[in-house]
Write a protein that holds these residues in place. Structure first.
Motif, PDB file in Angstrom:
ATOM      1  N   CYS A 184       0.843  -1.197   0.000  1.00  0.00           N
ATOM      2  CA  CYS A 184       0.000   0.000   0.000  1.00  0.00           C
ATOM      3  C   CYS A 184       0.881   1.250   0.000  1.00  0.00           C
ATOM      4  O   CYS A 184       1.804   1.362   0.822  1.00  0.00           O
TER       5      CYS A 184
ATOM      6  N   VAL B 109       2.383  -2.026   4.608  1.00  0.00           N
ATOM      7  CA  VAL B 109       1.627  -0.778   4.686  1.00  0.00           C
ATOM      8  C   VAL B 109       2.455   0.312   5.367  1.00  0.00           C
ATOM      9  O   VAL B 109       3.484   0.039   5.982  1.00  0.00           O
TER      10      VAL B 109
ATOM     11  N   THR C 170      -3.317   4.603  -2.836  1.00  0.00           N
ATOM     12  CA  THR C 170      -4.354   5.322  -2.105  1.00  0.00           C
ATOM     13  C   THR C 170      -4.042   6.809  -2.107  1.00  0.00           C
ATOM     14  O   THR C 170      -2.889   7.210  -1.900  1.00  0.00           O
TER      15      THR C 170
ATOM     16  N   TRP D 295      -7.219   1.923  -4.126  1.00  0.00           N
ATOM     17  CA  TRP D 295      -8.045   1.761  -2.932  1.00  0.00           C
ATOM     18  C   TRP D 295      -9.211   2.745  -2.964  1.00  0.00           C
ATOM     19  O   TRP D 295     -10.314   2.438  -2.522  1.00  0.00           O
TER      20      TRP D 295
END
Length: 460
Positions: free
Chosen positions: A14, A116, A44, A75
């Motif tokens: 991510c 992440v 994201t 996302w």
């Protein structure tokens, strides 16, 4: 290279910034992740208005990074119309959401491994909650990893974190982030990160320094941060901070200035900076395209990099050997609230280690302190601040905080602490020395709180 077990392994990475994606690419290039059947880069966009803000995958050079991954997903599109920073699954909905994501992303019964950033908040936290059995790695996006975890993490997530990957931005200083779960810190090699940054710079051929006979003729690069969006400064105070950068750079002898604004900063600020530079006899160019500061370090070869407490100051100095200077850390130290604001440690690190732009001699003679110096002078301060910020998450740091405060509270270090905070935690520096005989225990603190409450009632 495919995994050896029969069930497929899918790794999901991510990223919300190109800097973070570059860090992941460097970690992959050096073999810091196990082989997998499939690698997904999950983008994201956490900006307040992501619809009008350039996403990671739209930035120049992203194509060079995405080559390390099999697929890129969004996302924001997955959870639309919800905002990534504000949405997390309800506990009862987790099985439904996991089933939905496995179908949507063609994951089937794959073993999932997550990597992440900022695991204590959404969207990273939401992703960890949705894939309940997945092991988690966390990677640091800047100086903030040297400070404490800003929110208490559920043990169901925290105990699944295997390591914290980070760049060696402050040599000699070990990240405090996630140490409450005994998560080990692991360095991403600087050489690999520089290689990825070099690839990003190649994608920006239009940005280049004008020919100059002397390195001093290259521009001074000013880094904006948009602290008003974080409620640290007001818009007027932040505009004044940027104007101080312009005045300081011109006073230091620079006549060519380049300002890199934060992507979401108001355009009006750029106009006022251009006017101020012109008034002082300098020329300021506003770089209004989304590009990493590290790309500018390579393409512009600036003579000086100026900022408040941007991570870019340390990549400029540590990775490229460019002179740096700070502006406004004194102002922000006074303004930043609450005390546990996660920007406090990055701000302190910059204030302690980097020279003030107003001190021309200090800027000229400055060099990055050695690992030994940093470990000795800064580590104790960071741990003391970390305990004061998050005493419930890091109770084990109390003895070290007490030891530091009892020996190192000086006119210089007082700026990093608040007497009210020290008093509430019964730490050295909380009371005048003539009252230091009062025992620091729970009973005394409880009586003091009752007395203060009674005093406020009487005043009403």
């Amino acid at each position: 290279m495919p995994a050896s077990n029969q069930t497929r392994t899918t790794q999901i990475y991510c990223a919300s910034t190109l800097y973070g994606a570059a860090t992941l690419a460097a970690a992959l290039d050096t073999g810091l992740f196990e082989p997998a059947d499939r690698r997904i880069l999950l983008i994201t966009n956490n900006a307040a208005n992501p619809e009008i803000t350039t996403g990671v995958d739209a930035m120049s050079g992203f194509d060079r990074v995405r080559e390390r991954f099999d697929e890129v997903l969004s996302w924001n599109e997955t959870i639309a119309p919800f905002h990534p920073s504000g949405w997390g699954p309800r506990a009862d909905d987790v099985p439904l959401w996991e089933r939905h994501l496995r179908m949507l992303w063609n994951l089937g019964d794959d073993n999932i491994q997550l990597t992440v950033e900022s695991v204590q908040v959404n969207p990273a936290l939401a992703l960890c909650q949705l894939f309940t059995g997945a092991p988690v790695d966390v990677y640091a996006d800047g100086l903030i990893s040297y400070g404490p975890t800003r929110e208490k993490i559920d043990a169901l997530v925290g105990t699944r974190i295997g390591r914290l990957l980070h760049l060696d931005l402050v040599p000699g200083l070990t990240p405090l982030l996630l140490t409450e779960f005994a998560v080990p810190a692991e360095l991403v090699p600087t050489e690999a990160f520089l290689k990825v940054l070099g690839e990003l710079a190649e994608a920006e051929p239009e940005i280049a320094a004008a020919p100059a006979k002397d390195a001093k003729e290259h521009p001074a690069l000013l880094l904006g941060q948009y602290l008003s969006a974080l409620d640290i400064l007001t818009p007027a105070e932040e505009e004044e901070l940027h104007l101080r950068m312009v005045r300081g750079a011109v006073k230091a002898g620079h006549r060519a200035l380049v300002f890199k604004p934060h992507p979401t900063a108001p355009a009006a600020w750029s106009g006022s900076l251009e006017a101020e530079a012109k008034k002082l006899g300098a020329e300021l160019t506003v770089l209004d395209r989304p590009v990493l500061a590290e790309v500018l370090f390579q393409r512009l070869r600036p003579a000086l990099v100026v900022g408040c407490f941007s991570t870019g100051l340390f990549t400029a100095a540590g990775l490229y050997g460019i002179p740096v200077a700070r502006v406004g850390t004194d102002t922000v130290l006074e303004k930043i609230t609450p005390y546990q604001n996660s920007n406090r440690v990055p701000l302190t690190i910059v204030d302690v280690l980097l020279p003030d732009l107003a001190d021309a001699k200090a800027v000229q003679n400055w060099s990055m302190p050695s690992r030994k110096q940093v470990g000795k002078e800064l580590a104790g301060l960071v741990k003391a601040i970390g305990f004061c910020m998050q005493p419930r998450i890091y109770p084990r740091l109390r003895p070290e905080a007490e030891a530091y405060l009892s020996k190192h509270l000086t006119e210089q270090t007082w700026r990093y602490f608040k007497r009210r905070r020290l008093t509430s935690l019964a730490l050295p520096g909380a009371l005048p020395s003539q009252l230091s005989f009062i025992p620091r225990n729970a009973t005394v603190r409880r009586i003091a709180r009752r007395a203060r409450a009674l005093s406020r009632t009487v005043k009403r």
